[in-house]
Design a protein around this motif. Structure first.
Motif: not given
Length: 590
Positions: A59-73
């Motif tokens: 499922e979509r999560n905060f890392g996919e909407v609040a960042y332009d790149v997924v954190p730590n990736t």
């Protein structure tokens, strides 16, 4: 002492571990799924339950909407609103190549690889289900698998258009690995088929056991079907395929209407929170996280949520701090209506831009709860929390800022407050849920699907959908109606789209909406703007911006390098995939 884990949290965690694997750069991850291929597995319904639980991690999560790149990736968030015209991410003026139309063909793309790895996991489970002795005992988990296969394929559709359809587990060397891309229509029809087949075998929300809260139910499937068919219906309509568009749009309105008439959901609007209700919904925790001490049990708006909890499953992305750094644009701020329901260019209530606060006066209440208003106090972080939630002396003593100054850490003069916790919580430890699908979207999907199918929408249909969303925290704002549109020289389509953009701000819809409406090529070529500087209070308080380029009206130009074109509506297939399968046609224009 930590609380006991609810059953679904435990099963989700254990199921996630069961199917965890490392993705590779091939079309599909062909590594054996060691954890689930043991001969002792797939023997009981519980084995299928655990496998299905792992799919909820997709499922979509905060890392996919609040960042332009997924954190730590290095995984780019193609859905993020930063790809559109309404905001930047980061303290500095950081721009996005996808928003600018300057991206190039990558060698590899984690979004592509991960999607097919997930599809393989799902197909593997479905293959095992086909050999299970008592299909009725696992039909719900099979249905959930089909839902998530549709979910993953919808991502691929939005990113790449037509892609290879794989509906079974493929072994190395399988001829299907060398097949060309399926057409866009075939992918959409495959998604719809999976959702249609899933629908009969999941319970209604009302029939779900308490321990199954958070699992896919009929309303979830219908809501997602409404989203998919609205997306594709409008994509086809604005590219000249009227017949297919109408069929899909009618399917969308019917699916969304089924959720509405089920009576299972309502907008989060407790009277005790007044017009701040929507703000606190997004940061609702079971710990005190709002002035009324409401907990998650008060929220009946999330149709499907990625569920977190402070004591059991923290978000573990630095969401409050990251959201504090989100920088909205003037392009977005100007969309908010005045309190009379009129756009600012038409409303006599609009107070102009002379002072830093003036443009926030007499506006849609969502503006002052989504954006930070100059001069007001704000809180976030373990060291700067609310104390008594009154805004009085005790609160102000601990505020992160007592009088917000928009000229600090913002290239546009606008600042965000969505997703920012106000309670005393350390970085990464927030526990509010992420709304994968919420009822407000369902209502807006219904209104748009009806309008785009028929070319009109009745006042009754507006009242059962869009107006509920608009008046949730704007009780005195006039409803959107056909007479209101006609009397004030408005355009119904524009107002429906405006409402969607305002309501779903920073939830990962804007870029995809511009693409399906076929307007990205126009909208994303326009400069991104900041506050009006010339002739306003900012000219004195933000003198450093004297050298910043400005429009003829004196608005800051924060990004003028924008060249989004026809080919940018879809992403290129990674070059490595073309090498592995020369029959994969590259996306048109690339």
């Amino acid at each position: 002492m930590m609380k006991k884990f609810p059953k679904f949290y435990l099963l989700l965690l254990s199921g996630g571990l069961a199917l965890t694997q490392t993705s590779c750069n091939d079309l599909l991850d062909l590594k054996p799924l060691d954890a689930i291929t043991d001969v002792s597995y797939w023997q009981t319904p519980n084995d299928f339950l655990l496998a299905a639980n792992a799919f909820y991690t997709y499922e979509r999560n905060f890392g996919e909407v609040a960042y332009d790149v997924v954190p730590n990736t290095t995984t780019v968030n193609y859905h993020a609103d930063f790809n559109a015209d309404i905001g930047f991410t980061g303290v500095a003026n950081t721009t996005n190549n996808y928003s600018r139309g300057l991206n190039t063909i990558p060698v590899t793309d984690n979004n592509y690889n991960t999607a097919y790895s997930r599809i393989r996991n799902i197909n593997y489970m479905l293959g095992k289900a086909g050999a299970f002795a008592t299909p009725a005992a696992i039909k719900q988990y099979v249905a959930e698998a089909k839902f998530f296969r549709a979910y993953v394929y919808f991502d691929l559709l939005q990113f790449y258009g037509g892609v290879p359809i794989v509906d079974k587990t493929l072994e190395p060397g399988a001829p299907e690995l060398q097949l060309p891309r399926n057409s866009r229509d075939e992918v959409v029809d495959f998604i719809i088929r999976d959702l249609t087949e899933a629908l009969p075998d999941v319970p209604t929300k009302g029939a779900q056991a308490t321990t199954d809260v958070g699992r896919v139910n009929k309303e979830v499937v219908q809501a997602f079907l409404g989203r998919v068919t609205l997306y594709e219906g409008t994509w086809q309509k604005f590219r000249g395929n009227a017949s297919r568009a109408t069929t899909l749009l009618d399917q969308s309105s019917a699916a969304s209407n089924a959720v509405i008439t089920s009576g299972g959901f309502s907008l989060f609007a407790p009277a005790v929170l007044g017009d701040s209700a929507q703000k606190y919904m997004f940061i609702l925790e079971n710990e005190k996280s709002n002035p009324a001490s409401l907990t998650k049990s008060a929220n009946n708006e999330y149709v499907l949520a990625n569920r977190y909890n402070f004591t059991q499953r923290q978000i573990r992305n630095n969401i409050s701090r990251q959201a504090n750094n989100i920088i909205p644009t003037r392009n977005f701020a100007n969309l908010y209506l005045s309190k009379d329901g009129l756009p600012i260019e038409k409303s006599p209530l609009f107070q102009g831009y002379a002072t830093m606060k003036s443009e926030y006066l007499n506006r849609d209440n969502r503006m002052r709860y989504s954006l930070k208003v100059p001069g007001r106090a704000y809180w976030f972080g373990i060291n700067n929390p609310r104390v008594d939630w009154t805004g009085g002396p005790a609160d102000l003593k601990t505020a992160n800022t007592v009088s917000f100054n928009p000229t600090i850490n913002s290239s546009t003069g606008y600042a965000n407050q969505k997703w920012i916790s106000e309670r005393a919580v350390a970085d990464n430890e927030e526990g509010y849920d992420y709304p994968v699908i919420r009822y407000a979207e369902v209502l807006l999907n219904y209104a748009e699907a009806v309008y785009e199918s028929k070319g009109s929408i009745s006042d009754a249909d507006l009242d059962k959908s869009l107006n509920l969303v608009r008046q949730r925290v704007n009780k005195t704002m006039p409803k959107l109606s056909n007479a209101f549109v006609s009397t004030n020289g408005l355009d119904m389509q524009t107002e429906i789209r405006r409402e969607r953009t305002i309501e779903l701000y920073m939830e990962g819809f804007r870029f995809d909406d511009l693409k399906r409406w076929n307007t990205a090529e126009t909208v994303l070529k326009q400069p991104l703007l900041g506050i009006k500087w010339t002739g306003t209070e900012y000219q004195t308080t933000w003198a450093v911006k004297a050298s910043t380029p400005k429009t003829a009206n004196g608005e800051l130009i924060v990004d003028a390098t924008r060249s989004f074109g026809t080919k940018n509506y879809l992403l290129p297939i990674p070059s490595q995939q073309i090498q592995l399968n020369p029959n994969l046609q590259q996306t048109t224009g690339w």
